[in-house]
Design an enzyme around this catalytic site. Sequence first.
Site, PDB file in Angstrom:
ATOM      1  N   GLU A 140      40.675  -1.142 -47.733  1.00  5.15           N
ATOM      2  CA  GLU A 140      41.321  -0.074 -48.498  1.00  5.15           C
ATOM      3  C   GLU A 140      41.768  -0.582 -49.870  1.00  5.15           C
ATOM      4  OE1 GLU A 140      42.329   3.190 -47.942  1.00  5.15           O
ATOM      5  OE2 GLU A 140      41.133   3.367 -46.116  1.00  5.15           O
ATOM      6  N   HIS A 197      47.421  -2.472 -37.306  1.00 12.12           N
ATOM      7  CA  HIS A 197      46.207  -1.656 -37.246  1.00 12.12           C
ATOM      8  C   HIS A 197      44.990  -2.507 -36.927  1.00 12.12           C
ATOM      9  CE1 HIS A 197      42.747   0.664 -38.664  1.00 12.12           C
ATOM     10  NE2 HIS A 197      43.482   1.738 -38.456  1.00 12.12           N
ATOM     11  N   VAL A 256      53.939   3.085 -42.155  1.00 13.27           N
ATOM     12  CA  VAL A 256      54.361   4.364 -41.593  1.00 13.27           C
ATOM     13  C   VAL A 256      54.277   4.329 -40.075  1.00 13.27           C
ATOM     14  CG1 VAL A 256      53.546   5.581 -43.649  1.00 13.27           C
ATOM     15  CG2 VAL A 256      52.072   5.436 -41.631  1.00 13.27           C
TER      16      VAL A 256
END
Length: 313
Positions: A140, A197, A256
Amino acid sequence: MKKILALLLVLCLLSTLFIGRTVSASAEEEDGENYETGDASLDDPLNQDGIGEKELLVVSFGTSFNDSRRLTVGAIEKALQEAYPDWSVRRAFTSQIIIDHLAKRDGEIIDNVHDALERAIRNGVKILVVQPTHLMDGFEYNDLKKELAAYADAFDRIVLGDALLTIDRDFDMVAEAIVEATAAYDDGETAVCFMGHGTEAASNGVYAKMQTVFSEAGCEHYYIGTVEAEPSVEDVLESVRAGSCKRVVLRPLMIVAGDHANNDMAGDEADSWKSVFEAAGYEVSCVVEGLGQLPAIRQLIVEHAGEALAKAK
Protein backbone atom coordinates in the site's frame (compact mmCIF):
# COMPACT_ATOMS: atom_id res chain seq x y z
CA MET A 1 -66.45 -8.89 -6.94
CA LYS A 2 -65.15 -5.55 -5.63
CA LYS A 3 -64.44 -7.16 -2.27
CA ILE A 4 -62.44 -9.92 -3.96
CA LEU A 5 -60.42 -7.40 -5.98
CA ALA A 6 -59.77 -5.35 -2.86
CA LEU A 7 -58.62 -8.47 -1.02
CA LEU A 8 -56.30 -9.41 -3.89
CA LEU A 9 -54.82 -5.89 -3.87
CA VAL A 10 -54.12 -6.10 -0.15
CA LEU A 11 -52.49 -9.50 -0.59
CA CYS A 12 -50.28 -8.14 -3.39
CA LEU A 13 -49.16 -5.23 -1.22
CA LEU A 14 -48.35 -7.52 1.69
CA SER A 15 -46.48 -9.85 -0.63
CA THR A 16 -44.42 -6.95 -1.99
CA LEU A 17 -43.51 -5.80 1.50
CA PHE A 18 -42.56 -9.31 2.54
CA ILE A 19 -40.42 -9.86 -0.55
CA GLY A 20 -38.73 -6.49 -0.05
CA ARG A 21 -37.89 -7.31 3.53
CA THR A 22 -36.63 -10.75 2.54
CA VAL A 23 -34.38 -9.32 -0.16
CA SER A 24 -33.08 -6.68 2.25
CA ALA A 25 -32.40 -9.29 4.92
CA SER A 26 -30.73 -11.58 2.39
CA ALA A 27 -28.51 -8.75 1.17
CA GLU A 28 -27.59 -7.89 4.75
CA GLU A 29 -26.79 -11.52 5.48
CA GLU A 30 -24.79 -11.89 2.27
CA ASP A 31 -22.88 -8.70 2.97
CA GLY A 32 -21.94 -10.10 6.38
CA GLU A 33 -21.45 -6.63 7.84
CA ASN A 34 -21.92 -5.67 11.43
CA TYR A 35 -24.30 -2.76 10.91
CA GLU A 36 -23.77 -1.41 14.44
CA THR A 37 -20.69 0.54 13.44
CA GLY A 38 -21.61 3.93 14.86
CA ASP A 39 -22.90 7.26 13.58
CA ALA A 40 -21.15 8.34 10.38
CA SER A 41 -22.33 11.93 10.84
CA LEU A 42 -19.90 12.32 13.77
CA ASP A 43 -16.96 11.81 11.43
CA ASP A 44 -15.40 14.60 9.36
CA PRO A 45 -14.35 13.33 5.90
CA LEU A 46 -12.06 16.36 5.48
CA ASN A 47 -12.93 16.78 1.81
CA GLN A 48 -13.38 20.54 1.97
CA ASP A 49 -11.99 22.97 -0.57
CA GLY A 50 -10.41 26.30 0.45
CA ILE A 51 -7.20 24.49 1.27
CA GLY A 52 -4.64 27.21 0.72
CA GLU A 53 -1.06 26.80 -0.50
CA LYS A 54 0.10 24.24 2.10
CA GLU A 55 -1.69 20.93 2.50
CA LEU A 56 -1.04 17.99 4.82
CA LEU A 57 -2.83 15.04 3.22
CA VAL A 58 -3.40 12.12 5.60
CA VAL A 59 -3.69 8.85 3.68
CA SER A 60 -5.20 5.76 5.30
CA PHE A 61 -6.41 2.42 4.02
CA GLY A 62 -9.82 3.22 5.52
CA THR A 63 -12.57 1.42 7.41
CA SER A 64 -16.36 1.23 7.20
CA PHE A 65 -16.62 1.02 11.00
CA ASN A 66 -17.71 4.57 11.75
CA ASP A 67 -16.82 4.77 15.44
CA SER A 68 -13.39 3.26 14.90
CA ARG A 69 -12.73 5.59 11.95
CA ARG A 70 -13.55 8.62 14.10
CA LEU A 71 -11.54 7.38 17.11
CA THR A 72 -8.47 6.37 15.12
CA VAL A 73 -8.04 8.01 11.71
CA GLY A 74 -10.10 11.02 12.78
CA ALA A 75 -8.13 11.38 16.02
CA ILE A 76 -4.83 11.20 14.11
CA GLU A 77 -6.00 13.90 11.70
CA LYS A 78 -7.06 16.14 14.60
CA ALA A 79 -3.71 15.63 16.32
CA LEU A 80 -1.92 16.63 13.12
CA GLN A 81 -4.07 19.73 12.68
CA GLU A 82 -3.42 20.79 16.27
CA ALA A 83 0.32 20.21 15.90
CA TYR A 84 0.59 22.04 12.57
CA PRO A 85 -2.13 24.74 12.50
CA ASP A 86 -0.55 26.53 9.51
CA TRP A 87 -1.27 23.54 7.29
CA SER A 88 -4.64 22.42 5.93
CA VAL A 89 -5.21 18.79 6.89
CA ARG A 90 -7.21 16.71 4.41
CA ARG A 91 -8.08 13.01 4.14
CA ALA A 92 -7.73 10.31 1.50
CA PHE A 93 -8.37 6.55 1.62
CA THR A 94 -6.64 3.99 -0.58
CA SER A 95 -9.46 1.42 -0.45
CA GLN A 96 -11.99 2.25 -3.17
CA ILE A 97 -14.24 -0.54 -1.91
CA ILE A 98 -14.55 1.16 1.47
CA ILE A 99 -15.03 4.58 -0.14
CA ASP A 100 -17.86 3.26 -2.34
CA HIS A 101 -19.44 1.39 0.57
CA LEU A 102 -19.51 4.45 2.82
CA ALA A 103 -20.99 6.58 0.03
CA LYS A 104 -23.77 4.06 -0.58
CA ARG A 105 -24.52 3.16 3.04
CA ASP A 106 -23.97 6.46 4.86
CA GLY A 107 -23.75 9.11 2.17
CA GLU A 108 -20.27 9.99 3.40
CA ILE A 109 -17.95 11.05 0.59
CA ILE A 110 -14.26 10.40 1.14
CA ASP A 111 -11.61 11.18 -1.48
CA ASN A 112 -9.37 8.49 -2.88
CA VAL A 113 -5.77 9.56 -3.46
CA HIS A 114 -6.39 10.59 -7.08
CA ASP A 115 -9.38 12.74 -6.14
CA ALA A 116 -7.51 14.31 -3.22
CA LEU A 117 -4.58 15.22 -5.46
CA GLU A 118 -6.87 16.70 -8.09
CA ARG A 119 -8.64 18.68 -5.35
CA ALA A 120 -5.27 20.02 -4.20
CA ILE A 121 -4.41 21.13 -7.74
CA ARG A 122 -7.77 22.88 -8.19
CA ASN A 123 -7.23 24.67 -4.88
CA GLY A 124 -3.83 25.99 -5.85
CA VAL A 125 -1.81 23.98 -3.34
CA LYS A 126 1.91 24.59 -3.84
CA ILE A 127 3.45 22.49 -1.07
CA LEU A 128 1.94 19.06 -0.45
CA VAL A 129 3.03 16.79 2.38
CA VAL A 130 1.45 13.32 2.44
CA GLN A 131 1.47 11.49 5.75
CA PRO A 132 0.30 7.85 5.65
CA THR A 133 -1.15 6.02 8.62
CA HIS A 134 0.08 2.69 7.23
CA LEU A 135 1.80 0.40 9.71
CA MET A 136 4.68 -0.46 7.38
CA ASP A 137 6.44 0.23 4.11
CA GLY A 138 4.46 -2.46 2.23
CA PHE A 139 2.43 -2.77 -0.97
CA GLU A 140 0.00 0.00 0.00
CA TYR A 141 2.79 2.42 0.91
CA ASN A 142 4.70 1.75 -2.31
CA ASP A 143 1.56 2.09 -4.43
CA LEU A 144 1.03 5.48 -2.80
CA LYS A 145 4.63 6.45 -3.56
CA LYS A 146 4.14 5.61 -7.24
CA GLU A 147 0.88 7.54 -7.45
CA LEU A 148 2.49 10.62 -5.93
CA ALA A 149 5.42 10.38 -8.35
CA ALA A 150 3.00 10.89 -11.24
CA TYR A 151 2.04 14.27 -9.71
CA ALA A 152 5.57 15.47 -9.01
CA ASP A 153 5.29 18.33 -11.51
CA ALA A 154 1.89 19.48 -10.23
CA PHE A 155 3.30 21.07 -7.05
CA ASP A 156 6.32 23.15 -6.10
CA ARG A 157 7.20 20.46 -3.56
CA ILE A 158 5.67 17.13 -2.62
CA VAL A 159 6.98 15.01 0.29
CA LEU A 160 5.88 11.59 1.57
CA GLY A 161 6.17 10.89 5.30
CA ASP A 162 7.32 7.59 6.83
CA ALA A 163 5.06 4.68 7.75
CA LEU A 164 4.51 4.04 11.46
CA LEU A 165 7.20 1.34 11.77
CA THR A 166 10.21 2.53 9.80
CA ILE A 167 13.29 2.91 12.02
CA ASP A 168 14.34 1.11 15.23
CA ARG A 169 13.12 3.95 17.41
CA ASP A 170 9.62 3.53 15.93
CA PHE A 171 9.50 -0.11 17.02
CA ASP A 172 10.65 0.77 20.52
CA MET A 173 8.06 3.54 20.85
CA VAL A 174 5.19 1.43 19.52
CA ALA A 175 6.14 -1.48 21.77
CA GLU A 176 6.29 0.85 24.78
CA ALA A 177 2.90 2.34 23.90
CA ILE A 178 1.07 -0.96 23.57
CA VAL A 179 2.74 -2.50 26.61
CA GLU A 180 1.62 0.50 28.64
CA ALA A 181 -1.91 0.19 27.22
CA THR A 182 -2.12 -3.48 28.23
CA ALA A 183 -0.16 -3.36 31.50
CA ALA A 184 -3.25 -4.21 33.54
CA TYR A 185 -3.45 -7.62 31.84
CA ASP A 186 0.21 -8.56 32.27
CA ASP A 187 -0.18 -10.52 35.50
CA GLY A 188 2.08 -13.45 34.71
CA GLU A 189 -0.83 -15.71 33.82
CA THR A 190 -2.26 -13.84 30.84
CA ALA A 191 -0.95 -13.96 27.28
CA VAL A 192 -1.38 -10.64 25.48
CA CYS A 193 -1.72 -11.45 21.79
CA PHE A 194 -1.72 -8.89 19.00
CA MET A 195 -3.26 -9.57 15.62
CA GLY A 196 -1.64 -7.83 12.65
CA HIS A 197 -2.87 -7.91 9.07
CA GLY A 198 0.13 -9.53 7.42
CA THR A 199 1.41 -9.16 3.87
CA GLU A 200 3.25 -11.10 1.18
CA ALA A 201 5.69 -8.20 0.91
CA ALA A 202 9.11 -8.34 2.54
CA SER A 203 7.83 -5.79 5.05
CA ASN A 204 5.96 -8.64 6.77
CA GLY A 205 9.17 -8.94 8.75
CA VAL A 206 8.05 -6.04 10.96
CA TYR A 207 5.97 -8.53 12.98
CA ALA A 208 8.97 -10.74 13.77
CA LYS A 209 10.99 -7.63 14.59
CA MET A 210 8.30 -6.38 16.97
CA GLN A 211 8.26 -9.80 18.64
CA THR A 212 12.02 -9.49 19.12
CA VAL A 213 11.58 -6.04 20.64
CA PHE A 214 9.08 -7.51 23.12
CA SER A 215 11.44 -10.34 24.02
CA GLU A 216 14.43 -8.07 24.51
CA ALA A 217 12.31 -5.82 26.74
CA GLY A 218 11.41 -8.77 28.96
CA CYS A 219 7.75 -8.90 27.83
CA GLU A 220 7.66 -12.68 27.80
CA HIS A 221 3.87 -12.96 27.69
CA TYR A 222 3.42 -10.77 24.60
CA TYR A 223 2.84 -12.42 21.24
CA ILE A 224 2.26 -11.21 17.68
CA GLY A 225 0.57 -12.95 14.76
CA THR A 226 -1.22 -12.05 11.54
CA VAL A 227 -4.48 -12.74 9.74
CA GLU A 228 -3.13 -13.24 6.24
CA ALA A 229 0.55 -14.17 6.61
CA GLU A 230 3.04 -15.50 9.16
CA PRO A 231 3.04 -15.93 12.10
CA SER A 232 -0.49 -17.36 11.92
CA VAL A 233 -2.95 -17.76 14.78
CA GLU A 234 -1.85 -21.39 15.00
CA ASP A 235 1.75 -20.23 15.45
CA VAL A 236 0.70 -17.84 18.20
CA LEU A 237 -1.35 -20.54 19.91
CA GLU A 238 1.65 -22.88 19.86
CA SER A 239 3.82 -20.20 21.47
CA VAL A 240 1.23 -19.50 24.16
CA ARG A 241 0.85 -23.22 24.90
CA ALA A 242 4.60 -23.44 25.48
CA GLY A 243 4.16 -21.12 28.45
CA SER A 244 2.04 -21.30 31.60
CA CYS A 245 -0.63 -18.69 30.83
CA LYS A 246 -4.24 -19.50 31.68
CA ARG A 247 -5.93 -16.54 30.02
CA VAL A 248 -5.58 -14.70 26.71
CA VAL A 249 -6.21 -11.06 25.78
CA LEU A 250 -6.55 -10.29 22.09
CA ARG A 251 -5.95 -6.88 20.57
CA PRO A 252 -5.41 -5.70 16.97
CA LEU A 253 -1.99 -4.48 15.84
CA MET A 254 -3.68 -2.21 13.32
CA ILE A 255 -4.37 1.51 13.20
CA VAL A 256 -8.13 0.92 13.05
CA ALA A 257 -10.36 -1.70 14.64
CA GLY A 258 -12.39 -2.59 11.57
CA ASP A 259 -13.54 -5.80 9.93
CA HIS A 260 -10.47 -7.86 10.84
CA ALA A 261 -10.58 -6.83 14.49
CA ASN A 262 -14.33 -7.29 14.89
CA ASN A 263 -14.66 -10.50 12.91
CA ASP A 264 -11.34 -12.29 12.33
CA MET A 265 -10.18 -11.53 15.86
CA ALA A 266 -13.24 -11.10 18.09
CA GLY A 267 -15.94 -12.79 16.00
CA ASP A 268 -17.83 -15.99 16.85
CA GLU A 269 -16.90 -17.90 13.69
CA ALA A 270 -14.95 -21.11 14.29
CA ASP A 271 -11.79 -19.76 12.68
CA SER A 272 -11.66 -16.43 14.54
CA TRP A 273 -8.79 -15.93 16.96
CA LYS A 274 -11.24 -15.78 19.84
CA SER A 275 -12.79 -19.12 18.90
CA VAL A 276 -9.42 -20.77 18.26
CA PHE A 277 -8.11 -19.86 21.72
CA GLU A 278 -11.40 -20.75 23.43
CA ALA A 279 -11.37 -24.15 21.73
CA ALA A 280 -7.88 -24.64 23.14
CA GLY A 281 -9.28 -24.10 26.64
CA TYR A 282 -8.29 -20.51 27.34
CA GLU A 283 -10.41 -17.78 28.89
CA VAL A 284 -10.40 -15.06 26.22
CA SER A 285 -10.96 -11.30 26.42
CA CYS A 286 -11.01 -9.08 23.32
CA VAL A 287 -9.98 -5.42 23.29
CA VAL A 288 -11.38 -4.11 20.01
CA GLU A 289 -9.42 -0.87 19.81
CA GLY A 290 -7.15 0.31 17.01
CA LEU A 291 -3.63 1.60 17.61
CA GLY A 292 -4.84 5.02 16.50
CA GLN A 293 -6.72 5.32 19.77
CA LEU A 294 -3.45 5.43 21.72
CA PRO A 295 -2.08 8.98 22.25
CA ALA A 296 1.52 7.75 22.00
CA ILE A 297 0.86 6.24 18.57
CA ARG A 298 -0.76 9.44 17.35
CA GLN A 299 2.22 11.40 18.65
CA LEU A 300 4.63 9.19 16.71
CA ILE A 301 2.68 9.86 13.50
CA VAL A 302 2.74 13.57 14.33
CA GLU A 303 6.53 13.34 14.62
CA HIS A 304 6.82 11.53 11.27
CA ALA A 305 4.73 14.26 9.68
CA GLY A 306 6.92 16.91 11.30
CA GLU A 307 9.99 15.36 9.70
CA ALA A 308 8.25 15.42 6.32
CA LEU A 309 7.17 19.04 6.79
CA ALA A 310 10.78 19.98 7.56
CA LYS A 311 11.87 18.41 4.26
CA ALA A 312 9.19 20.40 2.42
CA LYS A 313 10.60 23.79 3.48
